[in-house]
Design a protein around this motif. Structure first.
Motif, PDB file in Angstrom:
ATOM      1  N   MET A  43      33.648  41.818  35.553  1.00  0.00           N
ATOM      2  CA  MET A  43      32.529  40.924  35.252  1.00  0.00           C
ATOM      3  C   MET A  43      32.043  41.101  33.820  1.00  0.00           C
ATOM      4  O   MET A  43      31.549  40.145  33.204  1.00  0.00           O
ATOM      5  CB  MET A  43      31.384  41.168  36.234  1.00  0.00           C
ATOM      6  N   SER A  44      32.179  42.295  33.273  1.00  0.00           N
ATOM      7  CA  SER A  44      31.767  42.499  31.884  1.00  0.00           C
ATOM      8  C   SER A  44      32.651  41.688  30.940  1.00  0.00           C
ATOM      9  O   SER A  44      32.168  41.142  29.943  1.00  0.00           O
ATOM     10  CB  SER A  44      31.818  43.986  31.523  1.00  0.00           C
ATOM     11  N   TYR A  45      33.940  41.584  31.253  1.00  0.00           N
ATOM     12  CA  TYR A  45      34.829  40.746  30.437  1.00  0.00           C
ATOM     13  C   TYR A  45      34.481  39.263  30.598  1.00  0.00           C
ATOM     14  O   TYR A  45      34.535  38.501  29.624  1.00  0.00           O
ATOM     15  CB  TYR A  45      36.289  40.990  30.816  1.00  0.00           C
ATOM     16  N   VAL A  46      34.139  38.865  31.809  1.00  0.00           N
ATOM     17  CA  VAL A  46      33.735  37.479  32.053  1.00  0.00           C
ATOM     18  C   VAL A  46      32.506  37.140  31.218  1.00  0.00           C
ATOM     19  O   VAL A  46      32.445  36.085  30.573  1.00  0.00           O
ATOM     20  CB  VAL A  46      33.455  37.241  33.553  1.00  0.00           C
ATOM     21  N   MET A  47      31.520  38.030  31.232  1.00  0.00           N
ATOM     22  CA  MET A  47      30.284  37.767  30.498  1.00  0.00           C
ATOM     23  C   MET A  47      30.498  37.824  28.986  1.00  0.00           C
ATOM     24  O   MET A  47      29.921  37.045  28.235  1.00  0.00           O
ATOM     25  CB  MET A  47      29.203  38.754  30.928  1.00  0.00           C
ATOM     26  N   SER A  48      31.338  38.735  28.535  1.00  0.00           N
ATOM     27  CA  SER A  48      31.624  38.835  27.105  1.00  0.00           C
ATOM     28  C   SER A  48      32.353  37.598  26.597  1.00  0.00           C
ATOM     29  O   SER A  48      32.156  37.177  25.448  1.00  0.00           O
ATOM     30  CB  SER A  48      32.474  40.083  26.831  1.00  0.00           C
ATOM     31  N   ALA A  49      33.160  36.985  27.474  1.00  0.00           N
ATOM     32  CA  ALA A  49      33.964  35.833  27.058  1.00  0.00           C
ATOM     33  C   ALA A  49      33.096  34.685  26.558  1.00  0.00           C
ATOM     34  O   ALA A  49      33.496  33.945  25.648  1.00  0.00           O
ATOM     35  CB  ALA A  49      34.836  35.371  28.230  1.00  0.00           C
ATOM     36  N   TYR A  50      31.919  34.504  27.146  1.00  0.00           N
ATOM     37  CA  TYR A  50      31.017  33.438  26.705  1.00  0.00           C
ATOM     38  C   TYR A  50      30.706  33.572  25.222  1.00  0.00           C
ATOM     39  O   TYR A  50      30.703  32.574  24.475  1.00  0.00           O
ATOM     40  CB  TYR A  50      29.728  33.481  27.524  1.00  0.00           C
ATOM     41  N   PHE A  51      30.450  34.796  24.776  1.00  0.00           N
ATOM     42  CA  PHE A  51      30.049  35.015  23.388  1.00  0.00           C
ATOM     43  C   PHE A  51      31.240  34.902  22.436  1.00  0.00           C
ATOM     44  O   PHE A  51      31.056  34.566  21.268  1.00  0.00           O
ATOM     45  CB  PHE A  51      29.357  36.368  23.264  1.00  0.00           C
ATOM     46  N   VAL A  91      38.444  28.501  41.537  1.00  0.00           N
ATOM     47  CA  VAL A  91      39.406  29.504  41.071  1.00  0.00           C
ATOM     48  C   VAL A  91      38.743  30.874  41.128  1.00  0.00           C
ATOM     49  O   VAL A  91      37.972  31.245  40.249  1.00  0.00           O
ATOM     50  CB  VAL A  91      39.861  29.207  39.625  1.00  0.00           C
ATOM     51  N   SER A  92      39.036  31.635  42.158  1.00  0.00           N
ATOM     52  CA  SER A  92      38.388  32.943  42.337  1.00  0.00           C
ATOM     53  C   SER A  92      39.260  34.056  41.760  1.00  0.00           C
ATOM     54  O   SER A  92      39.746  34.941  42.468  1.00  0.00           O
ATOM     55  CB  SER A  92      38.110  33.196  43.824  1.00  0.00           C
ATOM     56  N   ASP A  93      39.447  33.998  40.447  1.00  0.00           N
ATOM     57  CA  ASP A  93      40.213  35.022  39.730  1.00  0.00           C
ATOM     58  C   ASP A  93      39.437  35.400  38.478  1.00  0.00           C
ATOM     59  O   ASP A  93      39.026  34.519  37.708  1.00  0.00           O
ATOM     60  CB  ASP A  93      41.596  34.493  39.353  1.00  0.00           C
ATOM     61  N   PRO A  94      39.210  36.685  38.242  1.00  0.00           N
ATOM     62  CA  PRO A  94      38.359  37.075  37.102  1.00  0.00           C
ATOM     63  C   PRO A  94      38.919  36.636  35.754  1.00  0.00           C
ATOM     64  O   PRO A  94      38.156  36.287  34.846  1.00  0.00           O
ATOM     65  CB  PRO A  94      38.276  38.599  37.214  1.00  0.00           C
TER      66      PRO A  94
END
Length: 417
Positions: A43-51, A91-94
């Motif tokens: 989830m940290s990578y998911v959230m970082s991706a926005y920035f 799509v339930s893949d991180p």
């Protein structure tokens, strides 16, 4: 000011709808990630991706606007956001979420560039500062209200992803039907990092740290809430408390900023943030204390962003302000990219308590560095400092440069007296 609001109310309404959609989806992903079984690191990578996407969008959108114009850019990017929001529950893949978040971050950055360009065009020299304040308030209110919308559905279902998609789609109407396109946005040449470091080491370091701080608040708050077992209502209240604090303290801190050594104020505000984070870590099992900690951290970190911008302006010439803004925004973006990944790793090693420990650590570094800088050079006279202009960390380069223009106009006005 009444004339500005009468001409810009539709634009502000559209921005409010955009922030409702963005604020809602950011919190929802943290909750849904737990339901899907994603790890804190994922989830940290998911959230970082926005920035990552946001930083890229801030660089590329001006060229897109020059090629096809504001209206087409806004409509295309907002359409992509609306479509991408529907894909998350499908799509339930991180790693798929990482790609989607990069696209959404890119598109939101472009949408903000376009909307803020229109906002700047709708304001006159006399109302530009007030327009920027209204814009920031609308942003914050949108994110706060978005947390309430989360309670209308089940985060394990599909409906809560449809709502922000619809809100983004509806936001087209008041903006595109009532605003005349502005001239193409001309991006200023950035000041080099070396020159910025020489001009304002505290601004350089502080903006980077604030990027990591804001990304933790904006991206990882819901992930933290799921880790400690908060329910959806509690998570929504926790996130809302951060932005309530940011809204409540922005103007009092700004008032103080124009009347004292800003380095002292930066240090004091950072120290308050340290204690707020420590209180949250110590009383992790008390929801009431978590709300207080969230309010304090939001009420210190967000004004610090504007405070560091004003401090940096104190040491640059009027001609350098626009270039400085681009470099500061890029440094802030780098901090925002690193922030969620760092806090995700720390939470994986030390548990949820690292959420508050991470933010307290960043603010402790800022406080100590501000104290160190006070010993390195004297403070400028209060009469010679630039004006404090409130600006949200979610803002694009346009709002950043508008803030610089407001500060420049205020400084020129003071010089004429």
């Amino acid at each position: 000011m009444g004339q500005f609001l009468s001409g810009a109310w539709a634009l502000l309404l559209g921005i409010l709808l955009l922030m409702l959609g963005n604020g809602m989806h950011g919190t929802l992903l943290g909750i849904r990630g737990e339901i899907e079984g994603f790890s804190t690191t994922e989830m940290s990578y998911v959230m970082s991706a926005y920035f990552v996407g946001f930083l890229g969008g801030s660089k590329l959108t001006p060229e897109m606007i020059r090629r096809v114009g504001h209206v087409r850019v806004f409509a295309a990017l907002a359409s992509f956001i609306s479509a991408c929001l529907i894909l998350f529950p499908v799509v339930s893949d991180p790693w798929a979420w990482v790609v989607i978040r990069i696209i959404i971050g890119f598109c939101f950055s472009g949408v903000y560039v376009t909307a803020e360009g229109w906002l700047n065009n709708a304001a006159s020299n006399e109302t530009r500062g007030q327009a920027l304040s209204f814009y920031m308030i609308v942003q914050m209110l949108g994110v706060i209200a978005a947390q309430g919308i989360l309670l209308l559905g089940d985060p394990s279902g599909f409906v809560l992803f449809v709502i922000p998609s619809v809100l983004i789609s509806i936001s087209f109407a008041p903006i595109l039907l009532s605003i005349t396109p502005t001239p193409a946005f001309e991006q200023s040449k950035n000041m080099s990092f070396i020159d910025l470091w020489r001009v304002s080491p505290l601004g350089f370091v502080g903006i980077f740290l604030l990027g990591g701080m804001f990304a933790a608040q904006f991206g990882m708050a819901a992930v933290f809430g799921t880790e400690i077992g908060l329910n959806v209502t509690q998570i929504a209240m926790f996130v809302a408390a951060i932005y309530v604090g940011a809204t409540a303290t922005q103007f009092p801190i700004g008032w103080l900023s124009d009347r004292m050594d800003r380095r002292v104020l930066i240090m004091l505000v950072a120290v308050v943030a340290v204690f707020g984070g420590l209180a949250g870590a110590i009383y992790l099992e008390s929801f009431e204390f978590l709300l207080v900690a969230a309010f304090v951290l939001g009420g210190t970190a967000n004004p610090l962003y504007s405070l560091l911008l004003a401090h940096t302006n104190d040491f640059v010439s009027l001609e350098e302000m626009a270039g400085t803004s681009g470099s500061l925004l890029f440094i802030n973006g780098l901090g925002a990219i690193v922030g969620p990944i760092a806090i995700g790793w720390l939470m994986g090693v030390f548990g949820p308590v690292a959420y508050f420990g991470y933010m307290s650590g960043l603010m402790a570094i800022l406080a100590l560095y501000a104290f160190y800088r006070m010993a390195r050079r004297p403070a400028p006279s209060v009469d010679d400092t630039s004006s404090y202009t409130p600006i949200a960390p979610t803002s694009s380069p346009v709002a950043f440069e508008v803030a610089q223009i407001v500060a420049e106009e205020a400084q020129e006005s003071d010089n004429e007296r």
